[in-house]
Design an enzyme around this catalytic site. Structure first.
Site, PDB file in Angstrom:
ATOM      1  N   PRO A   2       0.812  -1.198   0.000  1.00 31.01           N
ATOM      2  CA  PRO A   2       0.000   0.000   0.000  1.00 31.01           C
ATOM      3  C   PRO A   2       0.843   1.244   0.000  1.00 31.01           C
ATOM      4  O   PRO A   2       1.625   1.485   0.911  1.00 31.01           O
ATOM      5  CB  PRO A   2      -0.805  -0.111   1.290  1.00 31.01           C
ATOM      6  CG  PRO A   2      -0.473  -1.463   1.856  1.00 31.01           C
ATOM      7  CD  PRO A   2       0.847  -1.820   1.305  1.00 31.01           C
ATOM      8  N   GLU A   3       0.652   2.038  -1.026  1.00 29.54           N
ATOM      9  CA  GLU A   3       1.237   3.368  -1.075  1.00 29.54           C
ATOM     10  C   GLU A   3       0.085   4.327  -0.805  1.00 29.54           C
ATOM     11  O   GLU A   3      -1.014   3.889  -0.465  1.00 29.54           O
ATOM     12  CB  GLU A   3       1.910   3.598  -2.436  1.00 29.54           C
ATOM     13  CG  GLU A   3       2.926   2.488  -2.747  1.00 29.54           C
ATOM     14  CD  GLU A   3       3.659   2.660  -4.060  1.00 29.54           C
ATOM     15  OE1 GLU A   3       3.919   3.803  -4.441  1.00 29.54           O
ATOM     16  OE2 GLU A   3       3.964   1.644  -4.705  1.00 29.54           O
TER      17      GLU A   3
END
Length: 278
Positions: A2-3
């Site tokens: 997850p960015e």
DNA sequence: AGTTAAACCTGGTTGC
DNA sequence: TGCAACCAGGTTTAAC
């Protein structure tokens, strides 16, 4: 995984449904990156407030009712492989379900095979331990006070390769390995270029590229390489239109020459030697 | 002080 | 087929 886009997609998925929900119980699975800091039972009876995001962290306020209750919130991080689901009728927790927050509006469940993620209790976002984890974060990418001038000035103070600096999150938060590679491609900048060698016009172009890349990914529900899904279980779609990320040996999205892979700071960097200049 | 490695984990893929 | 090696959306902590 997850960015910033994936974390923001997650935030949007839980904010409205959970707001005002009462915590009924909580459960811990295997240890995550850091200890929760309180007993799960101590969260019972609190009410969920508006969910905030800072960088790749989420802040879930838990408001107390009565002096005998804890008042504060949970700082969550999804690490490399984490995702949150909001479940009306949760099945029994699986091997990688390491945190449940059972509320009157459903169960918030963290699944994280690699357990680099975290759920940490803090009395406030601005107090320890949350503040200590957030303190080193750079400006938000869509912060209007992050001007070209400010961005360029910060670049001038660093000698590390630009790709490494973007990943570090001190210039601007939110771009991880996928979006750092994509933004540098978009800006036509070689990932190995030293920060202090980037001209002001190129800094402007890079900042715009970071913003465009992140907002495009947000529109597409993020990227799903393996683990990530939104709170309803849906995958992201950005990975399908990546120009360079995970495309070593394949044609560059612009000039069709072969995309190269190299390693910087122990992470894979994908780039086009033709389109990206030092 | 500023940069770069090591560490934390599990699991999927690749190659011998 | 089996097994070892390598790779993966991150970031803190320790070591040059």
């Amino acid at each position: 995984m997850p960015e910033l886009p994936e974390v923001e997609v997650t935030r949007r998925g839980i904010d409205a449904p959970l707001r005002g929900a009462r915590v009924l119980s909580a459960r811990l699975g295997k240890p995550l990156r850091w200890p929760l800091g309180v007993l799960p039972g101590e969260l019972v009876g609190t009410t969920v407030g508006p969910v905030l995001r800072r960088g790749k962290y989420l802040w879930l306020p838990l408001v107390a009712h009565g002096a005998d209750r804890l008042d504060g919130g949970l700082l969550l991080h999804l690490g490399m492989s984490g995702s949150l689901a909001l479940l009306a009728a949760p099945p029994l927790p699986g091997a990688h379900d390491h945190f449940d927050l059972v509320t009157s509006s459903g169960t918030l469940r963290l699944n994280d095979p690699r357990r680099f993620g975290a759920v940490v209790w803090s009395p406030a976002m601005t107090a320890a331990p949350a503040a200590k984890l957030l303190q080193r974060l750079g400006p938000e990418p869509f912060d209007p006070t992050l001007t070209t001038q400010r961005f360029h000035a910060a670049l001038q103070q660093r000698r590390t390769p630009i790709k490494t600096a973007l990943l570090g999150g001190e210039l601007v938060v939110g771009a991880g390995n996928i979006y750092a590679c994509e933004a540098l491609f978009q800006a036509g900048i070689h990932p190995g270029l030293r920060c202090d060698r980037i001209s002001r016009p190129r800094a402007a172009r890079l900042l715009a590229a970071v913003r465009e890349t992140l907002s495009r990914a947000l529109d597409l529900g993020g990227s799903t390489l393996r683990d990530f899904t939104d709170v309803h279980g849906a995958s992201g779609a950005f990975q399908a239109e990546a120009a360079v990320y995970d495309r070593a040996g394949l044609a560059c999205g612009r000039c069709r020459s072969a995309v190269r892979r190299m390693v910087q700071a122990q992470r894979s960097t994908y780039f086009c030697v033709v389109c990206q200049k030092r």
